[in-house]
Design an enzyme around this catalytic site. Structure first.
Site, PDB file in Angstrom:
ATOM      1  CG  ASP A  67      -9.292   0.230   5.105  1.00 42.94           C
ATOM      2  OD1 ASP A  67      -9.185   0.021   3.881  1.00 42.94           O
ATOM      3  OD2 ASP A  67      -8.544  -0.281   5.958  1.00 42.94           O
ATOM      4  CD  GLN A 103      -3.163  -4.351   6.737  1.00 36.83           C
ATOM      5  OE1 GLN A 103      -3.082  -3.363   6.009  1.00 36.83           O
ATOM      6  NE2 GLN A 103      -3.800  -5.452   6.360  1.00 36.83           N
ATOM      7  CE  LYS A 127      -3.755  -2.373   2.387  1.00 35.49           C
ATOM      8  NZ  LYS A 127      -4.397  -2.718   3.664  1.00 35.49           N
TER       9      LYS A 127
END
Ligand code: NAP
Length: 287
Positions: free
Chosen positions: A120, A97, A53
């Site tokens: 997200d 994460q 990412k």
């Protein structure tokens, strides 16, 4: 029949190129898009995801910050960092994460991210907005699948779609996005009585199960579009999806490969959400 293959790598590269142009335009207006990533513990797969990412951010002209903590860190420290990042005007997107170590209350951590920086799309407010059909950050994987439908010019309004999997990160938001686009959606899961009955009548099947080659050719209607979200590691180390690609390709009209399908689109959508968040900040500041 041999299905057309949607090349996720090529599509993601195109999207990333467009985002790089938008990031450059923002930087020229004094706003460099910035994504902060929190990584807790030493799960090797998570470390690889975060690395990928951040590398993608760099290539697209998006600044990225990595905040790493040992697995035994007190969750209070992570919550305090989130509050700090929420208040930092130079940070536009925040990603934690997953999975977090079991001591963490994952829901509480996700709720602690500012809704405006929740790139997200896992914050309950963004989930609620998505379910109401309002403007919201969509979770990156289903959002990437929607981009694939768009690129393939698939008509979703009125289509019969079966989503296999009901997770919060893939299955449920995928179904919401499809409903919002006018599809008739059936969500299947491990308690579904006759899965093949549902998949065989679907114009589009999205498989998000986490089981190698789970969707077989006899479960697919001839000409259907089959989207493979699964990422499974085989004993020989190779990656494979949830779809029996070779056999299903002979039946389906459209299919996505693994690797090189949905995976690259997921990262591209994270970048897109970060650029959108930065563009909103620039707009609100009149820059
Ligand atoms: P998950 O949370 O484990 O959910 C899997 C879903 O599959 C569950 O809803 C489960 O049903 C259902 N399922 C399991 N066995 C089934 C069966 N025999 N028949 C029907 N449904 C069944 O997984 P996830 O996070 O959604 O991820 C799914 C897959 O996508 C994984 O391979 C993951 O690695 C991959 N993934 C890929 C990306 C990407 O960027 N390409 C991103 C995220 C995830 P129950 O709810 O009843 O247990």
């Amino acid at each position: 029949m041999s299905a057309s293959v949607i090349d996720g790598n090529a599509l993601a590269a195109r999207v990333r190129g467009e985002l790089a142009v938008r990031a450059t335009a923002l930087a020229a207006r004094g706003v460099q898009p910035c994504l902060a990533v929190i990584l807790v513990g030493n799960d090797p797969a998570s470390a690889v995801y975060v690395r990928n990412k951040m590398a993608a951010c760099e290539k697209a002209g998006i600044r990225s910050l990595k905040l790493e903590y040992p697995g035994d860190i007190d969750p209070v420290v992570v919550m305090a960092k989130l509050a700090e990042l929420n208040a930092d005007a130079s940070v536009h997107g925040i990603l934690v994460q997953l999975p977090l170590p079991s001591r963490f209350d994952e829901g509480a951590v996700l709720e602690a991210i500012s809704v405006a920086k929740d790139v997200d799309g896992f914050h309950a407010e963004n989930v609620g907005r998505l379910s109401q059909g309002q403007d919201a950050f969509s979770p990156c994987t289903p959002h990437g699948v929607m981009k694939m439908f768009e690129a393939a010019q698939l008509r979703l309004a009125g289509a019969e779609v079966v989503v296999i999997g009901r997770s919060n990160i893939v299955g449920k938001p995928m179904a919401m996005l499809l409903i919002n686009a006018g599809a008739t959606v059936t969500i299947c899961h491990s308690r579904t009585r006759d899965l093949a009955f549902h998949t065989r009548r679907a114009d589009i099947v999205v498989a998000a199960v986490g089981k190698p080659r789970f969707l077989t050719a006899d479960m697919v209607k001839p000409g259907a579009a089959v989207i493979d979200v699964g990422i499974n590691r085989l004993p020989d180390g190779k990656l494979c999806g949830d779809v029996d690609f070779a056999a299903v390709s002979e039946v389906a009209g459209l299919i996505t490969p693994v690797p090189g399908g949905v995976g690259p689109m997921t990262i591209a959508m994270l970048l897109e959400n970060t650029v959108i968040a930065a563009e909103r900040v620039a707009r609100e500041a009149g820059q």
